[in-house]
Scaffold this motif. Structure first.
Motif, PDB file in Angstrom:
ATOM      1  N   TYR A  73      33.048  48.620 -28.512  1.00 44.56           N
ATOM      2  CA  TYR A  73      34.264  48.478 -29.334  1.00 44.56           C
ATOM      3  C   TYR A  73      34.260  49.476 -30.495  1.00 44.56           C
ATOM      4  O   TYR A  73      35.301  50.033 -30.854  1.00 44.56           O
ATOM      5  N   ALA A  74      33.091  49.718 -31.063  1.00 45.95           N
ATOM      6  CA  ALA A  74      32.993  50.640 -32.193  1.00 45.95           C
ATOM      7  C   ALA A  74      33.358  52.074 -31.794  1.00 45.95           C
ATOM      8  O   ALA A  74      33.677  52.902 -32.655  1.00 45.95           O
ATOM      9  N   LYS A  75      33.351  52.347 -30.492  1.00 41.49           N
ATOM     10  CA  LYS A  75      33.654  53.717 -30.026  1.00 41.49           C
ATOM     11  C   LYS A  75      34.935  53.754 -29.187  1.00 41.49           C
ATOM     12  O   LYS A  75      35.128  54.670 -28.381  1.00 41.49           O
ATOM     13  N   ARG A  76      35.787  52.765 -29.377  1.00 43.14           N
ATOM     14  CA  ARG A  76      36.993  52.674 -28.553  1.00 43.14           C
ATOM     15  C   ARG A  76      37.919  53.877 -28.744  1.00 43.14           C
ATOM     16  O   ARG A  76      38.581  54.317 -27.791  1.00 43.14           O
ATOM     17  N   PHE A  77      37.976  54.424 -29.945  1.00 44.96           N
ATOM     18  CA  PHE A  77      38.845  55.583 -30.186  1.00 44.96           C
ATOM     19  C   PHE A  77      38.294  56.831 -29.489  1.00 44.96           C
ATOM     20  O   PHE A  77      39.054  57.677 -29.016  1.00 44.96           O
ATOM     21  N   THR A  78      36.962  56.928 -29.427  1.00 41.06           N
ATOM     22  CA  THR A  78      36.337  58.042 -28.708  1.00 41.06           C
ATOM     23  C   THR A  78      36.677  57.966 -27.224  1.00 41.06           C
ATOM     24  O   THR A  78      36.969  58.984 -26.585  1.00 41.06           O
ATOM     25  N   ILE A  79      36.642  56.747 -26.698  1.00 44.87           N
ATOM     26  CA  ILE A  79      36.983  56.529 -25.291  1.00 44.87           C
ATOM     27  C   ILE A  79      38.416  56.977 -25.013  1.00 44.87           C
ATOM     28  O   ILE A  79      38.695  57.706 -24.045  1.00 44.87           O
ATOM     29  N   LYS A  80      39.319  56.557 -25.870  1.00 40.29           N
ATOM     30  CA  LYS A  80      40.735  56.894 -25.663  1.00 40.29           C
ATOM     31  C   LYS A  80      40.978  58.401 -25.834  1.00 40.29           C
ATOM     32  O   LYS A  80      41.787  58.995 -25.103  1.00 40.29           O
ATOM     33  N   THR A  81      40.277  59.027 -26.790  1.00 40.48           N
ATOM     34  CA  THR A  81      40.425  60.483 -26.998  1.00 40.48           C
ATOM     35  C   THR A  81      39.979  61.253 -25.767  1.00 40.48           C
ATOM     36  O   THR A  81      40.652  62.203 -25.327  1.00 40.48           O
ATOM     37  N   MET A  82      38.840  60.845 -25.186  1.00 40.36           N
ATOM     38  CA  MET A  82      38.333  61.510 -23.980  1.00 40.36           C
ATOM     39  C   MET A  82      39.321  61.336 -22.827  1.00 40.36           C
ATOM     40  O   MET A  82      39.551  62.264 -22.042  1.00 40.36           O
ATOM     41  N   GLN A  83      39.905  60.152 -22.756  1.00 39.18           N
ATOM     42  CA  GLN A  83      40.876  59.897 -21.687  1.00 39.18           C
ATOM     43  C   GLN A  83      42.125  60.766 -21.860  1.00 39.18           C
ATOM     44  O   GLN A  83      42.680  61.270 -20.877  1.00 39.18           O
ATOM     45  N   MET A  84      42.545  60.938 -23.113  1.00 43.37           N
ATOM     46  CA  MET A  84      43.767  61.702 -23.383  1.00 43.37           C
ATOM     47  C   MET A  84      43.609  63.197 -23.085  1.00 43.37           C
ATOM     48  O   MET A  84      44.584  63.882 -22.786  1.00 43.37           O
ATOM     49  N   VAL A  85      42.376  63.700 -23.156  1.00 42.89           N
ATOM     50  CA  VAL A  85      42.168  65.122 -22.875  1.00 42.89           C
ATOM     51  C   VAL A  85      41.875  65.365 -21.398  1.00 42.89           C
ATOM     52  O   VAL A  85      41.527  66.489 -21.006  1.00 42.89           O
ATOM     53  N   GLY A  86      41.978  64.294 -20.578  1.00 41.52           N
ATOM     54  CA  GLY A  86      41.898  64.476 -19.128  1.00 41.52           C
ATOM     55  C   GLY A  86      40.610  64.046 -18.463  1.00 41.52           C
ATOM     56  O   GLY A  86      40.448  64.252 -17.257  1.00 41.52           O
ATOM     57  N   ALA A  87      39.670  63.461 -19.204  1.00 40.95           N
ATOM     58  CA  ALA A  87      38.413  63.008 -18.591  1.00 40.95           C
ATOM     59  C   ALA A  87      38.680  61.824 -17.663  1.00 40.95           C
ATOM     60  O   ALA A  87      39.513  60.958 -17.956  1.00 40.95           O
ATOM     61  N   THR A  88      37.983  61.805 -16.538  1.00 43.84           N
ATOM     62  CA  THR A  88      38.155  60.702 -15.597  1.00 43.84           C
ATOM     63  C   THR A  88      37.466  59.440 -16.129  1.00 43.84           C
ATOM     64  O   THR A  88      36.579  59.506 -16.983  1.00 43.84           O
ATOM     65  N   THR A 144      23.328  44.361 -19.207  1.00 43.72           N
ATOM     66  CA  THR A 144      23.821  45.460 -20.063  1.00 43.72           C
ATOM     67  C   THR A 144      24.669  46.432 -19.251  1.00 43.72           C
ATOM     68  O   THR A 144      25.669  46.962 -19.752  1.00 43.72           O
ATOM     69  N   TRP A 145      24.299  46.679 -18.001  1.00 45.87           N
ATOM     70  CA  TRP A 145      25.083  47.577 -17.138  1.00 45.87           C
ATOM     71  C   TRP A 145      26.479  46.998 -16.898  1.00 45.87           C
ATOM     72  O   TRP A 145      27.489  47.685 -17.076  1.00 45.87           O
ATOM     73  N   LEU A 146      26.507  45.730 -16.495  1.00 47.82           N
ATOM     74  CA  LEU A 146      27.799  45.094 -16.211  1.00 47.82           C
ATOM     75  C   LEU A 146      28.657  44.978 -17.475  1.00 47.82           C
ATOM     76  O   LEU A 146      29.874  45.208 -17.435  1.00 47.82           O
ATOM     77  N   SER A 147      28.027  44.621 -18.582  1.00 48.59           N
ATOM     78  CA  SER A 147      28.769  44.449 -19.839  1.00 48.59           C
ATOM     79  C   SER A 147      29.385  45.770 -20.279  1.00 48.59           C
ATOM     80  O   SER A 147      30.558  45.819 -20.691  1.00 48.59           O
ATOM     81  N   ALA A 148      28.599  46.839 -20.207  1.00 46.99           N
ATOM     82  CA  ALA A 148      29.116  48.162 -20.597  1.00 46.99           C
ATOM     83  C   ALA A 148      30.235  48.607 -19.662  1.00 46.99           C
ATOM     84  O   ALA A 148      31.238  49.179 -20.104  1.00 46.99           O
ATOM     85  N   PHE A 149      30.084  48.348 -18.370  1.00 44.94           N
ATOM     86  CA  PHE A 149      31.097  48.752 -17.406  1.00 44.94           C
ATOM     87  C   PHE A 149      32.433  48.082 -17.703  1.00 44.94           C
ATOM     88  O   PHE A 149      33.472  48.745 -17.813  1.00 44.94           O
ATOM     89  N   PHE A 150      32.407  46.757 -17.842  1.00 42.19           N
ATOM     90  CA  PHE A 150      33.662  46.030 -18.034  1.00 42.19           C
ATOM     91  C   PHE A 150      34.248  46.246 -19.433  1.00 42.19           C
ATOM     92  O   PHE A 150      35.479  46.279 -19.596  1.00 42.19           O
ATOM     93  N   ALA A 151      33.379  46.404 -20.442  1.00 46.00           N
ATOM     94  CA  ALA A 151      33.879  46.660 -21.797  1.00 46.00           C
ATOM     95  C   ALA A 151      34.568  48.024 -21.867  1.00 46.00           C
ATOM     96  O   ALA A 151      35.655  48.165 -22.445  1.00 46.00           O
ATOM     97  N   THR A 152      33.934  49.021 -21.260  1.00 44.58           N
ATOM     98  CA  THR A 152      34.534  50.363 -21.244  1.00 44.58           C
ATOM     99  C   THR A 152      35.830  50.372 -20.443  1.00 44.58           C
ATOM    100  O   THR A 152      36.832  50.979 -20.853  1.00 44.58           O
ATOM    101  N   GLN A 153      35.814  49.689 -19.315  1.00 45.80           N
ATOM    102  CA  GLN A 153      37.004  49.622 -18.468  1.00 45.80           C
ATOM    103  C   GLN A 153      38.171  48.981 -19.219  1.00 45.80           C
ATOM    104  O   GLN A 153      39.325  49.402 -19.079  1.00 45.80           O
ATOM    105  N   ARG A 154      37.841  47.977 -20.021  1.00 48.14           N
ATOM    106  CA  ARG A 154      38.892  47.284 -20.791  1.00 48.14           C
ATOM    107  C   ARG A 154      39.588  48.246 -21.752  1.00 48.14           C
ATOM    108  O   ARG A 154      40.823  48.267 -21.839  1.00 48.14           O
ATOM    109  N   PHE A 155      38.817  49.042 -22.471  1.00 47.04           N
ATOM    110  CA  PHE A 155      39.413  49.956 -23.446  1.00 47.04           C
ATOM    111  C   PHE A 155      40.103  51.135 -22.769  1.00 47.04           C
ATOM    112  O   PHE A 155      41.038  51.725 -23.320  1.00 47.04           O
TER     113      PHE A 155
END
Length: 295
Positions: A191-206, A274-285
């Protein structure tokens, strides 16, 4: 100025990682303790069962050689855990200590009898089996009387079953709670890096490309948290085995294999959660709109 800010950010990041690792370690340590409790429920119940005994009172005219022969015979029986001979003089001393006075001063002689305390293997500590043993012993010509506390045995067997069921229930309940706590710790770090996730998505990262570093980072945290938890668990088991050897935590090769399986399970749980939690948390954002990141 920027250098100071970067150092501050790194300190915050290290502090965040440390808190997540310790949270994971603490939760996995609790899961390990619960697993240890479940695996050793039978050992603990067997220990308490094997404290119960059958008292064999002997006739006064039985010679020491005959008592030794009877003791040797009992020790060969499959139901025997241990035997202990108590002379009438020793019995009188025990009664004297318990009552705080010498009863023989009033009676004038020692009315007690020589006896054998027969401690049974846990599988035979049940009223029906103990009745059979009692009836068999009473047929011996050296035996005056055989007795045991039937009401205590009934209460003991009932409570052991009840406690075993409650241990399983609470272990399952707290294991679920523990897994949810690990999941929340990982979700907060993502959650603390949700903006980083969205920025990467906006520049075209899969999505796969974005998820990978977050999952790898979380798995590393799970790895270190698991190691800390296993270290704490190993120290706990060492001291438990040292102070309570009757639990038999490390007595046999089978016990060591069971503990190895427990350690492996705790380690895998840390990695998988931790693998499953990170996967679903990242997918959510990844699935959220930009304006939803602020809520």
């Amino acid at each position: 100025m920027s250098s100071s800010f970067e150092k501050y950010q790194k300190r915050r990041l290290r502090s965040s990682y440390f808190s997540v690792v310790m949270s994971i370690a603490f939760v996995l340590f609790l899961i390990g303790l619960l697993g240890l409790l479940v695996l050793n429920t039978k050992n603990v119940s067997d220990y308490f069962k094997e404290q119960a005994s059958i008292t064999i009172f002997l006739n006064d005219d039985v010679e020491e050689a005959n008592i030794a022969a009877l003791t040797k015979s009992l020790n060969t029986k499959e139901y025997t855990k241990a035997t202990k001979y108590i002379s009438k003089e020793e019995a009188a001393e025990i009664v004297k200590k318990e009552n705080g006075e010498d009863f023989m001063e009033f009676v004038g002689y020692n009315p007690l009898k020589n006896s054998l305390e027969l401690y049974l293997n846990a599988d035979f500590v049940a009223t029906d089996k103990m009745n059979e043993i009692q009836q068999s012993l009473e047929k011996n010509s050296y035996v005056f009387e055989v007795s045991y506390n039937k009401s205590l045995i009934d209460i003991l067997t009932q409570n052991v079953k009840r406690i075993s069921l409650w241990v399983l229930f609470f272990s399952a309940f707290f294991s679920i709670i523990a897994m949810l706590l690990i999941n929340n710790s990982i979700r907060l770090s993502v959650y603390a890096k949700r903006f980083t996730i969205k920025t990467m998505q906006m520049v075209g990262a899969t999505k796969r490309f974005i998820r990978k570093p977050f999952i790898m980072s979380s798995v590393r945290l799970g790895f270190f948290g698991s190691l800390v938890a296993l270290l704490g668990l190993a120290v706990t088991i060492y001291y438990l085995n040292d102070y309570f050897p009757e639990l038999g935590l490390l007595d046999t090769e089978n016990d060591k294999i069971i503990l190895a399986i427990l350690f492996g399970s705790v380690f895998l749980i840390g990695i998988i959660i931790t693998w499953l939690s990170a996967f679903f948390a990242t997918q959510r954002f990844l699935n959220l709109r930009t304006d939803e990141l602020y809520y």
